[in-house]
Design a protein around this motif. Structure first.
Motif, short mmCIF file in Angstrom:
data_model
loop_
_atom_site.label_atom_id
_atom_site.label_comp_id
_atom_site.label_asym_id
_atom_site.label_seq_id
_atom_site.Cartn_x
_atom_site.Cartn_y
_atom_site.Cartn_z
N CYS A 395 5.29 -64.41 47.47
CA CYS A 395 5.01 -64.22 48.94
C CYS A 395 6.50 -64.89 49.82
CB CYS A 395 3.87 -64.59 49.62
SG CYS A 395 3.03 -65.92 48.81
N PRO A 396 7.68 -64.37 49.33
CA PRO A 396 8.93 -65.14 49.88
C PRO A 396 8.73 -64.95 51.32
CG PRO A 396 9.46 -63.35 48.47
CD PRO A 396 7.80 -63.53 48.27
N ARG A 397 9.16 -65.88 52.18
CA ARG A 397 9.22 -65.49 53.64
C ARG A 397 10.00 -64.26 53.82
NH1 ARG A 397 10.43 -71.48 54.78
NH2 ARG A 397 11.91 -71.21 53.07
N LEU A 398 11.43 -64.15 53.37
CA LEU A 398 11.96 -62.80 53.31
C LEU A 398 11.92 -62.31 52.00
CD1 LEU A 398 15.51 -64.03 54.77
CD2 LEU A 398 13.70 -62.66 56.11
N PRO A 399 11.11 -61.06 52.14
CA PRO A 399 10.60 -60.30 53.07
C PRO A 399 9.42 -59.92 53.58
CG PRO A 399 11.05 -59.01 51.13
CD PRO A 399 11.00 -60.13 50.81
N LEU A 400 8.58 -61.22 53.18
CA LEU A 400 7.16 -61.00 53.12
C LEU A 400 6.47 -61.65 54.38
CD1 LEU A 400 6.09 -60.59 49.47
CD2 LEU A 400 5.84 -59.03 51.06
N TYR A 401 7.36 -62.20 55.36
CA TYR A 401 6.46 -63.07 56.24
C TYR A 401 6.32 -62.08 57.59
CZ TYR A 401 5.41 -67.67 54.45
OH TYR A 401 5.02 -68.70 53.40
N PHE A 402 5.32 -61.79 57.79
CA PHE A 402 4.92 -60.70 59.01
C PHE A 402 5.13 -61.49 60.50
CE2 PHE A 402 2.76 -57.08 56.56
CZ PHE A 402 4.10 -57.14 55.63
N ASP A 403 5.09 -62.76 60.45
CA ASP A 403 5.47 -63.37 61.69
C ASP A 403 7.03 -63.64 61.95
OD1 ASP A 403 5.88 -65.36 59.53
OD2 ASP A 403 6.00 -67.11 60.84
N PHE A 404 7.93 -63.04 60.79
CA PHE A 404 9.60 -62.86 61.17
C PHE A 404 9.47 -61.37 62.00
CE2 PHE A 404 11.88 -65.76 58.45
CZ PHE A 404 11.11 -66.71 58.55
N ASP A 405 10.59 -61.21 62.51
CA ASP A 405 10.93 -59.92 63.34
C ASP A 405 11.19 -58.91 62.24
OD1 ASP A 405 11.19 -60.85 65.91
OD2 ASP A 405 13.19 -61.53 65.37
N GLN A 406 11.14 -57.72 62.85
CA GLN A 406 11.12 -56.43 61.54
C GLN A 406 12.12 -55.57 62.07
OE1 GLN A 406 7.48 -53.83 61.79
NE2 GLN A 406 7.23 -55.16 63.76
N PHE A 407 12.92 -56.01 63.10
CA PHE A 407 14.07 -55.03 63.48
C PHE A 407 14.99 -56.02 64.35
CE2 PHE A 407 15.76 -51.66 66.10
CZ PHE A 407 15.96 -50.66 65.41
N GLU A 408 16.33 -55.47 64.21
CA GLU A 408 17.30 -56.23 64.69
C GLU A 408 17.53 -56.67 66.20
OE1 GLU A 408 20.21 -52.52 64.10
OE2 GLU A 408 21.06 -54.29 63.43
N THR A 409 16.61 -55.51 67.12
CA THR A 409 16.81 -56.02 68.61
C THR A 409 15.60 -57.06 68.91
OG1 THR A 409 15.64 -54.16 69.06
CG2 THR A 409 18.07 -54.06 69.01
N HIS A 410 14.51 -57.18 68.03
CA HIS A 410 13.37 -57.79 68.42
C HIS A 410 13.70 -59.40 68.48
CE1 HIS A 410 10.70 -54.64 66.57
NE2 HIS A 410 11.15 -54.30 67.53
N LYS A 411 12.88 -59.93 69.32
CA LYS A 411 13.53 -61.28 69.65
C LYS A 411 12.40 -62.46 69.70
CE LYS A 411 14.09 -60.72 74.61
NZ LYS A 411 14.44 -59.58 74.98
N TYR A 412 11.07 -62.16 69.46
CA TYR A 412 9.91 -63.00 69.75
C TYR A 412 9.53 -63.72 68.53
CZ TYR A 412 10.09 -61.50 74.47
OH TYR A 412 10.70 -61.19 75.78
N GLY A 413 9.90 -62.75 67.35
CA GLY A 413 9.43 -63.52 65.78
C GLY A 413 10.28 -64.55 65.44
N ARG A 414 9.96 -64.86 64.22
CA ARG A 414 10.71 -66.00 63.40
C ARG A 414 12.03 -65.03 62.76
NH1 ARG A 414 8.50 -70.23 59.50
NH2 ARG A 414 10.59 -71.41 60.39
N ARG A 415 13.15 -65.91 62.50
CA ARG A 415 14.21 -65.35 61.66
C ARG A 415 14.76 -66.59 60.73
NH1 ARG A 415 17.76 -60.69 63.93
NH2 ARG A 415 15.95 -59.87 65.17
N TRP A 416 15.26 -66.32 59.79
CA TRP A 416 15.76 -67.12 58.87
C TRP A 416 17.12 -66.55 58.15
CZ3 TRP A 416 12.93 -71.72 56.87
CH2 TRP A 416 13.39 -72.49 56.17
#
Ligand code: TNX
Length: 523
Positions: A395-416
């Motif tokens: 379940c690696p954060r990238l790409p399996l954490y759904f609190d991370f953003d899913q699209f480049e213009t999104h801004k309220y989720g996490r990123r790493w």
């Protein structure tokens, strides 16, 4: 000649329209056959096997809810279409495998278990909800999962969503043949599960949610938990509870400060005391109660990020004594000692420990532990887990954490250094190719995790979950040779109206500007 090719062309188009396989996850084999199945308004479900009663009821109920088709158990001489459900011990395959055949007047589903029959019905249901003109092109499906663990984790400590939302998520999981619901029930923000022996865990520890520490206590009673377990069980989903320790324990420590091991400036009251026998008894009592409540053979004990807030251990006399007595030379070794002790305790109550990948360092017994690898930036930890013989869920954060953003213009989720876009999620675990070749037997499967620090309402929860849950399902179920992102996108397109129909606010990857990201406050 021209006219002839035009006709052939039209025929091909016509066939394609009617031959759509809309099933997600893509089955191992789908073969279009002659004929058209007319669904009609009423369908007979025929089985003589008692243990298919609940599966049949579930199908009837789903149709009532989603398609309006009336299904009923029993055969009569009417012209109505028939669905024959059979458990056949001779049927070869895994427990979740099934055969589904749709002919002009009859559907047959065969498997060697009720689970397989249930999955056959889920595939059929997906065909029903996307059927055009109430008809389906006839076909045969032979299907079997690639991974045995196809999981989803929901964090209800940071934000609590409640029974109805959880049931809706379980419905979607069942639809998509996801079979493990990992329930993160305790953490810093709130303790969400009633423990009869320690009532303050919920009267006090369940108060508050992210950004609202004064929110009234929100938690599940044991009665509600039993109801949800039953609901999941009817859908062949196993629920694995997580009681996070020795870190992420602040909510519990608000209720019973006597068992706290303190914290750090940034993470106050973050830990349980790892060196106190009374604390250990307390945690063992909690784990026993949780173990009795949940039929799963697993209990997840967290074990993550202890170093965030274990500073105070340095000044606890009991910790010093423990270190001396057991020749432990660092706080990390104290943590490992604690994890081994909890592992032994879980073995006594016949439960297998699951922990985040930090537990690999403790050298807990690999026959009685499962590792969840989450730190994508530490591939060496995954390697270590596998080399030490642990069964592992990816379940690696990238790409399996759904609190991370899913699209480049999104801004309220996490990123790493990146976000969790649909395509990389879909293709996962492609990048683990070498390890999969070498350790296939130990890699149980994959799981997505929805942490909720940045997900404060249902609308945002839906948005972070949909449509990624579809890609998750195909990534876990469909073997690499049968995966095609293009085909997945086409099937997803036909399913989006269904999401809308069920009131889900999803991210539309085909028209991103049509579905703007709901606001999410960030910690
Ligand atoms: C790390 S994953 C955590 C969680 C956070 C999450 C946010 C893990 C074992 N611990 O406590 O909620 O990151 O993405």
């Amino acid at each position: 000649m021209k006219r002839f090719s035009l006709l052939v062309f039209a025929h091909i188009i016509w066939l394609n329209v009617f031959s759509q396989n809309t099933v997600i996850p893509a089955p191992a084999s789908y073969v279009k056959t002659e004929g058209i199945f007319s669904i009609g308004n009423e369908i007979q479900l025929i089985t003589d096997q008692e243990n298919l009663a609940s599966v049949s009821r579930n199908f009837i109920e789903s149709n009532r809810k989603y398609t309006g088709i009336i299904c009923y158990i029993g055969s009569d001489n009417s012209e109505r279409s028939k669905i024959f459900l059979t458990i056949d011990n001779q049927f070869s395959g895994k427990i979740e495998s099934y055969h589904l055949s749709v002919k002009e007047k009859r559907v047959d589903i065969k498997a060697n278990s009720a689970n397989g029959v249930f999955y056959g019905l889920q595939s059929l249901l997906l065909m029903f909800v996307t059927a055009e003109n109430n008809t389906i092109q006839c076909f045969e499906i032979d299907d079997t999962p690639d991974f045995e663990w196809r999981g989803l984790m929901l964090d209800e400590s940071r934000c609590f969503f409640g029974k109805e939302k959880v049931k809706q998520i379980l419905d979607y999981m069942a639809f998509l043949k996801l079979n493990k619901f990992h329930w993160h029930l305790t953490d810093v923000t709130g303790w969400r599960i009633e423990i009869k022996q320690y009532p303050k865990l919920t009267t006090v520890g369940a108060k508050g949610r992210m950004f609202d520490p004064e929110a009234p206590a929100m938690f599940y009673t044991q009665k509600e938990i039993r109801e949800i377990i039953q609901y999941a069980n009817d859908r062949f989903i196993e629920i694995i509870p997580e009681i996070d320790m020795p870190g992420h324990a602040r909510a519990a420590n608000m209720a019973y400060p006597e068992y706290s091991g303190g914290g750090s400036e940034k993470h106050p009251e973050f830990t349980f005391n790892p060196a106190d026998e009374e604390t250990f008894k307390y945690l063992s009592n909690i784990l026993s109660e949780v173990g009795e409540l949940f039929p799963s053979s697993y209990i997840h004990i967290g074990g993550d990020e202890v170093h965030f807030g274990n500073e105070q251990w340095n000044s606890l006399a009991q910790v010093k004594e423990l270190m001396l007595e057991n020749q432990l030379s660092s706080l990390k070794e104290v943590e490992e000692f604690f994890v081994r002790k909890v592992n032994t305790q879980l073995q006594k109550i016949d439960k297998t420990m699951i922990g985040w990948d930090e537990i690999v360092d403790s050298d807990v017994d690999n026959n009685h532990s499962v590792v969840m690898w989450w730190r994508h930036d530490k591939p060496e930890q995954l390697n270590l887990a596998l080399n030490k013989g642990y069964r592992t869920v990816l379940c690696p954060r990238l790409p399996l954490y759904f609190d991370f953003d899913q699209f480049e213009t999104h801004k309220y989720g996490r990123r790493w250094e990146g976000f969790c876009d649909l395509k990389s999620l879909y293709n996962y675990p492609d990048r683990e190719h070498d390890l999969l070749n070498k350790f296939r037997g130990q890699i149980m499967g994959i799981q997505a995790c929805i942490w909720t620090e940045r997900i404060q309402n249902e609308k945002r929860l839906d948005y972070m979950l949909f449509p990624r849950i579809f890609a998750l399902s195909e990534a876990g179920w469909t073997s690499e040779v049968n995966k095609s992102y293009e085909s997945f996108e086409n099937r997803l397109k036909t399913l989006l109206p269904f999401l809308e129909q069920t009131g889900i606010y999803y991210f539309n990857p085909f028209y991103p500007e049509n579905t703007p990201e709901p606001y999410g406050r960030n910690p």
